[in-house]
Design a protein around this motif. Sequence first.
Motif, PDB file in Angstrom:
ATOM      1  N   LYS A 133      23.730  32.551   3.102  1.00  0.00           N
ATOM      2  CA  LYS A 133      23.516  33.976   3.307  1.00  0.00           C
ATOM      3  C   LYS A 133      23.599  34.694   1.970  1.00  0.00           C
ATOM      4  N   ALA A 134      22.731  35.652   1.781  1.00  0.00           N
ATOM      5  CA  ALA A 134      22.701  36.374   0.512  1.00  0.00           C
ATOM      6  C   ALA A 134      23.848  37.364   0.425  1.00  0.00           C
ATOM      7  N   ASP A 135      24.381  37.528  -0.761  1.00  0.00           N
ATOM      8  CA  ASP A 135      25.361  38.583  -0.989  1.00  0.00           C
ATOM      9  C   ASP A 135      24.706  39.641  -1.876  1.00  0.00           C
ATOM     10  N   CYS A 136      24.083  40.606  -1.214  1.00  0.00           N
ATOM     11  CA  CYS A 136      23.256  41.564  -1.947  1.00  0.00           C
ATOM     12  C   CYS A 136      24.067  42.374  -2.956  1.00  0.00           C
ATOM     13  N   LYS A 137      25.329  42.617  -2.594  1.00  0.00           N
ATOM     14  CA  LYS A 137      26.142  43.468  -3.462  1.00  0.00           C
ATOM     15  C   LYS A 137      26.279  42.895  -4.861  1.00  0.00           C
ATOM     16  N   THR A 138      26.357  41.549  -4.911  1.00  0.00           N
ATOM     17  CA  THR A 138      26.596  40.923  -6.210  1.00  0.00           C
ATOM     18  C   THR A 138      25.353  40.198  -6.733  1.00  0.00           C
ATOM     19  N   CYS A 139      24.213  40.547  -6.163  1.00  0.00           N
ATOM     20  CA  CYS A 139      22.975  39.862  -6.554  1.00  0.00           C
ATOM     21  C   CYS A 139      22.685  40.077  -8.037  1.00  0.00           C
ATOM     22  N   ALA A 140      22.305  38.977  -8.693  1.00  0.00           N
ATOM     23  CA  ALA A 140      22.105  39.032 -10.143  1.00  0.00           C
ATOM     24  C   ALA A 140      20.901  39.883 -10.530  1.00  0.00           C
ATOM     25  N   ILE A 141      19.948  40.006  -9.642  1.00  0.00           N
ATOM     26  CA  ILE A 141      18.760  40.794  -9.989  1.00  0.00           C
ATOM     27  C   ILE A 141      18.733  42.091  -9.188  1.00  0.00           C
ATOM     28  N   ARG A 142      19.903  42.545  -8.821  1.00  0.00           N
ATOM     29  CA  ARG A 142      19.981  43.677  -7.915  1.00  0.00           C
ATOM     30  C   ARG A 142      19.296  44.930  -8.466  1.00  0.00           C
ATOM     31  N   GLU A 143      19.344  45.137  -9.772  1.00  0.00           N
ATOM     32  CA  GLU A 143      18.752  46.365 -10.319  1.00  0.00           C
ATOM     33  C   GLU A 143      17.236  46.367 -10.176  1.00  0.00           C
ATOM     34  N   SER A 144      16.646  45.169  -9.996  1.00  0.00           N
ATOM     35  CA  SER A 144      15.195  45.099  -9.984  1.00  0.00           C
ATOM     36  C   SER A 144      14.618  45.015  -8.580  1.00  0.00           C
ATOM     37  N   VAL A 145      15.475  44.797  -7.595  1.00  0.00           N
ATOM     38  CA  VAL A 145      14.922  44.484  -6.288  1.00  0.00           C
ATOM     39  C   VAL A 145      14.792  45.714  -5.414  1.00  0.00           C
ATOM     40  N   LEU A 146      14.304  45.449  -4.238  1.00  0.00           N
ATOM     41  CA  LEU A 146      14.034  46.501  -3.275  1.00  0.00           C
ATOM     42  C   LEU A 146      15.256  47.369  -3.026  1.00  0.00           C
ATOM     43  N   PHE A 147      16.426  46.751  -2.997  1.00  0.00           N
ATOM     44  CA  PHE A 147      17.629  47.480  -2.604  1.00  0.00           C
ATOM     45  C   PHE A 147      18.295  48.193  -3.773  1.00  0.00           C
ATOM     46  N   ALA A 148      17.670  48.149  -4.931  1.00  0.00           N
ATOM     47  CA  ALA A 148      18.205  48.921  -6.044  1.00  0.00           C
ATOM     48  C   ALA A 148      18.312  50.372  -5.593  1.00  0.00           C
ATOM     49  N   GLY A 149      19.416  51.027  -5.917  1.00  0.00           N
ATOM     50  CA  GLY A 149      19.550  52.439  -5.556  1.00  0.00           C
ATOM     51  C   GLY A 149      20.282  52.667  -4.249  1.00  0.00           C
ATOM     52  N   LEU A 150      20.476  51.612  -3.492  1.00  0.00           N
ATOM     53  CA  LEU A 150      21.234  51.788  -2.252  1.00  0.00           C
ATOM     54  C   LEU A 150      22.727  51.848  -2.570  1.00  0.00           C
ATOM     55  N   PRO A 151      23.440  52.777  -1.937  1.00  0.00           N
ATOM     56  CA  PRO A 151      24.898  52.817  -2.106  1.00  0.00           C
ATOM     57  C   PRO A 151      25.519  51.548  -1.529  1.00  0.00           C
ATOM     58  N   GLU A 152      26.633  51.093  -2.146  1.00  0.00           N
ATOM     59  CA  GLU A 152      27.205  49.817  -1.741  1.00  0.00           C
ATOM     60  C   GLU A 152      27.595  49.776  -0.278  1.00  0.00           C
ATOM     61  N   GLY A 153      28.064  50.910   0.207  1.00  0.00           N
ATOM     62  CA  GLY A 153      28.555  50.967   1.572  1.00  0.00           C
ATOM     63  C   GLY A 153      27.568  50.455   2.609  1.00  0.00           C
TER      64      GLY A 153
END
Lengths: 235, 235
Positions: free
Chosen positions: A14-34
């Motif tokens: 299962k992915a852990d989006c919060k700690t994703c290494a490419i998080r700044e570049s992906v679709l979910f960039a900009g989403l609040p952690e909550g």
Amino acid sequence: MVKLVTLKEAWDGKADCKTCAIRESVLFAGLPEGVFEKIHDPIDQYTLPVGAALYHAGDDGERLYTVRTGILKLVQYLQDGSQRIVRLIRSTDVTGLECLLGENYHHDAVVLQETEVCSLPVKVVENLSMDNPSLHRELLNRWQRALNEADAWLTELSTGSSKQRVARLLLRLVQDNQSSECQLFAREDMGAMLGITTETASRTIAEFKRQSLLVESQTNNFLLDIPNLQRIAKD
Amino acid sequence: MVKLVTLKEAWDGKADCKTCAIRESVLFAGLPEGVFEKIHDPIDQYTLPVGAALYHAGDDGERLYTVRTGILKLVQYLQDGSQRIVRLIRSTDVTGLECLLGENYHHDAVVLQETEVCSLPVKVVENLSMDNPSLHRELLNRWQRALNEADAWLTELSTGSSKQRVARLLLRLVQDNQSSECQLFAREDMGAMLGITTETASRTIAEFKRQSLLVESQTNNFLLDIPNLQRIAKD
DNA sequence: CGAGGCGTTGAATGGCCTCAACGATGGTGG
DNA sequence: CCACCATCGTTGAGGCCATTCAACGCCTCG
């Protein structure tokens, strides 16, 4: 022809989006952690080998995919059975957007270089985008990105002599890399990207090698002579 | 080369979206009537003659356009100055979507057949789409539609022999008409759509005429022999 | 070890491009 | 009103480039 690898076999966890290494570049960039807490449907990760199909044209579109590493081809089939590759999907790209509109997949998505993907259920993306304008905007961006790519393929990769097209394809493969190194695709795939035959693709690559525009640094790993390839690409 | 017609000269008046004849097909389909009262920025209507440019690549994108009647070409220029037509915009299509993302226009949009457009300020569309999910969804649909067109141009119009390409272009021109009648484009434009030279386009059209696959019903108005053109398109 | 896939190369063909000329059309200016 | 010119579509001739069909070597995999 296309190896059968079910996604279940390839499952990495299962992915852990919060700690994703490419998080700044992906679709979910900009989403609040909550908000990640609220995701109940699983976002799974897979690693797919060369030749595996992520999805097929006509399949029910129930998931979109973010590519973490690797390269996929989007293939469209013609009436006569021949195929044309209409786009490549690479790191941080999203594919399968059409299923957000309730449509079936429009292409076959086939792995060209070993690929890690995250699988996002449509419902998750729909729900999140309802009340997250930043995600919504990011979706529009992805669509536009795909459209830009499509236009570029038409003007750059389907126009001019075969030498020009091959040169432009090679340059595209390294353009957002820091190094001028890249792996080559099978000649048949190159042909299907450029609207030329397998033989012509092979002849052109072979000639580029002889002219040292391509130098093999490791097995199937080539350094490009970028300035001279640019000269060829332009005329 | 491109006639200079400013939009101000071509102005037809302010649009009345509520009573628009093609309202079910346009971007604003699905909006409750009340919201139209809230539009303060004007939505203007224009009629543009052949050769006029609706916008140019690189212009500040401040308006999107809905086409009521007519045909526009979207042109992308290559490094060497030659041009490639990447899409046609026709009745009920929206163009200039990229300016919703704050980008400048990516193409020149030039009139091929006299065109009526409605001009929608970005701000209006942005504001409306904030709290109208149906408009929001319709925007996604338009993006996807453009993408489908782009893919089709690659597989249908940039693949195969020149005869096949011309036949497929002709069939596309009538496919959503009830009649099998259509106007032809200038040979140069056909070439730029199909990735062939003006001369080859001319030769192919001339040959189709001699074979009665194209019959002139009125001046520059041709009836298509659809079954036989389909045969050519397939092989 | 054999089979099959893939990349390469050769020879011949043909289709498209290039360069060129010419007629028709339509718009402009004398 | 007509002569003129520019543009556009058409056609021809010649050459080049990509395709087609074929053969061969290399590699991997069973």
